[in-house]
Write a protein that holds these residues in place. Sequence first.
Motif, PDB file in Angstrom:
ATOM      1  N   MET A   1       1.860   1.262 -31.085  1.00 23.03           N
ATOM      2  CA  MET A   1       3.115   0.726 -30.588  1.00 23.03           C
ATOM      3  C   MET A   1       2.920  -0.739 -30.208  1.00 23.03           C
ATOM      4  O   MET A   1       1.829  -1.139 -29.840  1.00 23.03           O
ATOM      5  N   LEU A   2       4.010  -1.485 -30.265  1.00 19.96           N
ATOM      6  CA  LEU A   2       3.932  -2.912 -29.979  1.00 19.96           C
ATOM      7  C   LEU A   2       3.834  -3.234 -28.493  1.00 19.96           C
ATOM      8  O   LEU A   2       3.682  -4.398 -28.119  1.00 19.96           O
ATOM      9  N   THR A   3       3.925  -2.224 -27.652  1.00 18.11           N
ATOM     10  CA  THR A   3       3.708  -2.389 -26.218  1.00 18.11           C
ATOM     11  C   THR A   3       3.233  -1.058 -25.653  1.00 18.11           C
ATOM     12  O   THR A   3       3.202  -0.047 -26.356  1.00 18.11           O
ATOM     13  N   THR A   4       2.885  -1.058 -24.397  1.00 13.60           N
ATOM     14  CA  THR A   4       2.466   0.180 -23.750  1.00 13.60           C
ATOM     15  C   THR A   4       3.602   0.692 -22.868  1.00 13.60           C
ATOM     16  O   THR A   4       4.519  -0.063 -22.502  1.00 13.60           O
ATOM     17  N   THR A  26       8.045   6.907 -24.550  1.00 15.21           N
ATOM     18  CA  THR A  26       7.066   6.774 -25.629  1.00 15.21           C
ATOM     19  C   THR A  26       7.738   6.926 -26.990  1.00 15.21           C
ATOM     20  O   THR A  26       7.469   6.166 -27.922  1.00 15.21           O
ATOM     21  N   LEU A  27       8.639   7.901 -27.111  1.00 11.04           N
ATOM     22  CA  LEU A  27       9.371   8.107 -28.363  1.00 11.04           C
ATOM     23  C   LEU A  27      10.236   6.899 -28.705  1.00 11.04           C
ATOM     24  O   LEU A  27      10.265   6.440 -29.850  1.00 11.04           O
ATOM     25  N   LEU A  29       9.778   3.773 -27.705  1.00 11.72           N
ATOM     26  CA  LEU A  29       8.901   2.645 -28.050  1.00 11.72           C
ATOM     27  C   LEU A  29       8.324   2.804 -29.450  1.00 11.72           C
ATOM     28  O   LEU A  29       8.237   1.830 -30.205  1.00 11.72           O
ATOM     29  N   ALA A  30       7.944   4.021 -29.810  1.00  8.63           N
ATOM     30  CA  ALA A  30       7.426   4.271 -31.162  1.00  8.63           C
ATOM     31  C   ALA A  30       8.522   4.032 -32.198  1.00  8.63           C
ATOM     32  O   ALA A  30       8.268   3.445 -33.258  1.00  8.63           O
ATOM     33  N   SER A  31       9.748   4.458 -31.898  1.00 11.76           N
ATOM     34  CA  SER A  31      10.873   4.243 -32.815  1.00 11.76           C
ATOM     35  C   SER A  31      11.195   2.760 -32.943  1.00 11.76           C
ATOM     36  O   SER A  31      11.468   2.266 -34.049  1.00 11.76           O
ATOM     37  N   ALA A  32      11.175   2.040 -31.834  1.00 11.19           N
ATOM     38  CA  ALA A  32      11.431   0.599 -31.853  1.00 11.19           C
ATOM     39  C   ALA A  32      10.353  -0.118 -32.665  1.00 11.19           C
ATOM     40  O   ALA A  32      10.657  -1.005 -33.485  1.00 11.19           O
ATOM     41  N   THR A  33       9.101   0.264 -32.478  1.00 13.13           N
ATOM     42  CA  THR A  33       7.998  -0.324 -33.240  1.00 13.13           C
ATOM     43  C   THR A  33       8.195  -0.085 -34.733  1.00 13.13           C
ATOM     44  O   THR A  33       8.082  -1.011 -35.543  1.00 13.13           O
ATOM     45  N   SER A  34       8.515   1.139 -35.088  1.00 16.07           N
ATOM     46  CA  SER A  34       8.724   1.484 -36.494  1.00 16.07           C
ATOM     47  C   SER A  34       9.880   0.684 -37.101  1.00 16.07           C
ATOM     48  O   SER A  34       9.773   0.162 -38.216  1.00 16.07           O
ATOM     49  N   ALA A  35      10.978   0.564 -36.374  1.00 12.45           N
ATOM     50  CA  ALA A  35      12.139  -0.184 -36.874  1.00 12.45           C
ATOM     51  C   ALA A  35      11.810  -1.661 -37.048  1.00 12.45           C
ATOM     52  O   ALA A  35      12.206  -2.285 -38.047  1.00 12.45           O
TER      53      ALA A  35
END
Length: 184
Positions: A1-4, A26-27, A29-35
């Motif tokens: 992920m792009l942040t913690t 966490t979900l 942040l992971a979705s934002a990173t993927s997008a």
Amino acid sequence: MLTTVDKAKSLLGISADDETDNGQLTLYLASATSAIETYCRRSFRLQEYKDSKHDGTKGKYLLLEGYPIVQVSKMQIDGVDISDYETVAEKGILFRRDGWKALERQITVTYTAGYVLPSDATPEKPQTLPESLELACVLFCQTLMRTPGVTSERVGDLAVSYSNDGEGLPAAVKSLVNPYKRWG
């Protein structure tokens, strides 16, 4: 992920002791990173790449998938090691004065590229991910946390509107990530 999760909680004004929504955060942040990575057409994580180009480019520049380039460990043309190239690390480009000839059928590069993400950072290997990418991830996470369909909020005299131009990322996030987008 792009942040913690901890950094995101701090920026979002969520108490570090409040762990009730850590799974959901966490979900998001992971979705934002993927997008963001999909929009930018690249991965930001530091990793090893093995690129094979089946033809030369007829030019002096060879564009690699990952960047910034940290190290090129192996460069071959038709199975023969070469070293007559230079790296333009921040752009993920290999420059060769003689060019990458069209007859060169198999150009293989093994290299390490990307950024040390906040979750992978250690005292020996500190974070190298630009802060603007980390902030973009938190801003997009904040958008995802809102009720779907809400395009504006008002708190007292403060009013904020969020718009989406159809590409999935809010304008503020796009402006932060556009400098890191793979255009080629």
